[in-house]
Design an enzyme around this catalytic site. Sequence first.
Site, PDB file in Angstrom:
ATOM      1  N   ASN A 135       0.832  -1.199   0.000  1.00 19.84           N
ATOM      2  CA  ASN A 135       0.000   0.000   0.000  1.00 19.84           C
ATOM      3  C   ASN A 135       0.868   1.250   0.000  1.00 19.84           C
ATOM      4  O   ASN A 135       1.998   1.234   0.465  1.00 19.84           O
ATOM      5  CB  ASN A 135      -0.977   0.006   1.182  1.00 19.84           C
ATOM      6  N   SER A 195      -5.326  -2.477   5.182  1.00 16.96           N
ATOM      7  CA  SER A 195      -5.289  -3.125   6.499  1.00 16.96           C
ATOM      8  C   SER A 195      -3.970  -2.832   7.218  1.00 16.96           C
ATOM      9  O   SER A 195      -3.864  -3.066   8.419  1.00 16.96           O
ATOM     10  CB  SER A 195      -5.480  -4.632   6.338  1.00 16.96           C
ATOM     11  N   GLU A 196      -2.971  -2.335   6.487  1.00 18.89           N
ATOM     12  CA  GLU A 196      -1.702  -1.968   7.131  1.00 18.89           C
ATOM     13  C   GLU A 196      -1.629  -0.467   7.408  1.00 18.89           C
ATOM     14  O   GLU A 196      -0.556   0.102   7.505  1.00 18.89           O
ATOM     15  CB  GLU A 196      -0.528  -2.356   6.251  1.00 18.89           C
ATOM     16  N   HIS A 213       7.454 -10.799   6.610  1.00 20.02           N
ATOM     17  CA  HIS A 213       6.343 -10.109   5.951  1.00 20.02           C
ATOM     18  C   HIS A 213       6.792  -9.328   4.699  1.00 20.02           C
ATOM     19  O   HIS A 213       6.462  -9.730   3.594  1.00 20.02           O
ATOM     20  CB  HIS A 213       5.679  -9.204   6.998  1.00 20.02           C
ATOM     21  N   HIS A 253       5.738  -5.985  -0.669  1.00 25.62           N
ATOM     22  CA  HIS A 253       6.231  -7.355  -0.493  1.00 25.62           C
ATOM     23  C   HIS A 253       7.192  -7.706  -1.636  1.00 25.62           C
ATOM     24  O   HIS A 253       6.945  -8.663  -2.379  1.00 25.62           O
ATOM     25  CB  HIS A 253       5.072  -8.361  -0.517  1.00 25.62           C
ATOM     26  N   HIS A 312       4.352   0.442   1.870  1.00 28.79           N
ATOM     27  CA  HIS A 312       4.547  -0.906   2.394  1.00 28.79           C
ATOM     28  C   HIS A 312       4.410  -1.856   1.206  1.00 28.79           C
ATOM     29  O   HIS A 312       3.486  -1.712   0.406  1.00 28.79           O
ATOM     30  CB  HIS A 312       3.505  -1.222   3.465  1.00 28.79           C
TER      31      HIS A 312
HETATM   32 ZN   LIG Z   1       1.890  -6.618   3.851  1.00 26.30          ZN
END
Ligand SMILES: [Zn+2]
Length: 212
Positions: free
Chosen positions: A26, A71-72, A154, A93, A91
């Site tokens: 995000n 959600s983060e 994560h 991955h 954020h």
């Molecule tokens: Zn994440």
Amino acid sequence: MSVHDEVLAAAKDMLRLGLTAGTSGNVSGRLEDGHVVITPSSVPYEDMVLADLVVLDADGKVVEGTRAPSSEKLVHLAAYQRYPEVGSVIHAHPVYASMFAVAREPIPCVIDEFAVYVGGDVPCAEYAMTGTPELGEQAADCLADRGSALLANHGTVTVSGSVEGALHQLGVVERAAQIIWGARALGKVAELPEETNATLSGYYRMLRQRQG
Ligand SMILES: [Zn+2]
């Protein structure tokens, strides 16, 4: 370009550049009134439009938009709250950096460019479960003098003065992680001289404050 435009563009670029997959990760930016514009939860980046973005106040309450915020969001809000000079948080991955996050091992600062943009080794935050306030606090603890941190098991979190800067920096971190992974396969990772690290991380600290 408004901060809303920048956040949407960076979210799409993040997917295009292979720095995240699916709907994961995000992007957010701080607005002039202190509110934060952030990408929504579970909307594919290809389909995302400006109206999907969500504006939050400092407590995470939605003040604009109809979607559920990422959600983060607490990872983003903790960084903004802690560091007034931060104007954007991403954020993600990304594969190679996430390998270091799974190993819970810092990404060493062994490339000149990396030192300037990130300020030193990318530390790995203590593990906290996704979506919890602890995750935000653990990550923020690592970001005082670094542009990026690993979230254990994560992914990554990156902070910068601008949305464009945060996306660029995320790319620098992921590329470095890939290079170091390869260099380790070759059998050796040489450290930067201490003086280089001290000088370049000094530039980072200067740039970070100036961007605020
Ligand atoms: Zn994440």
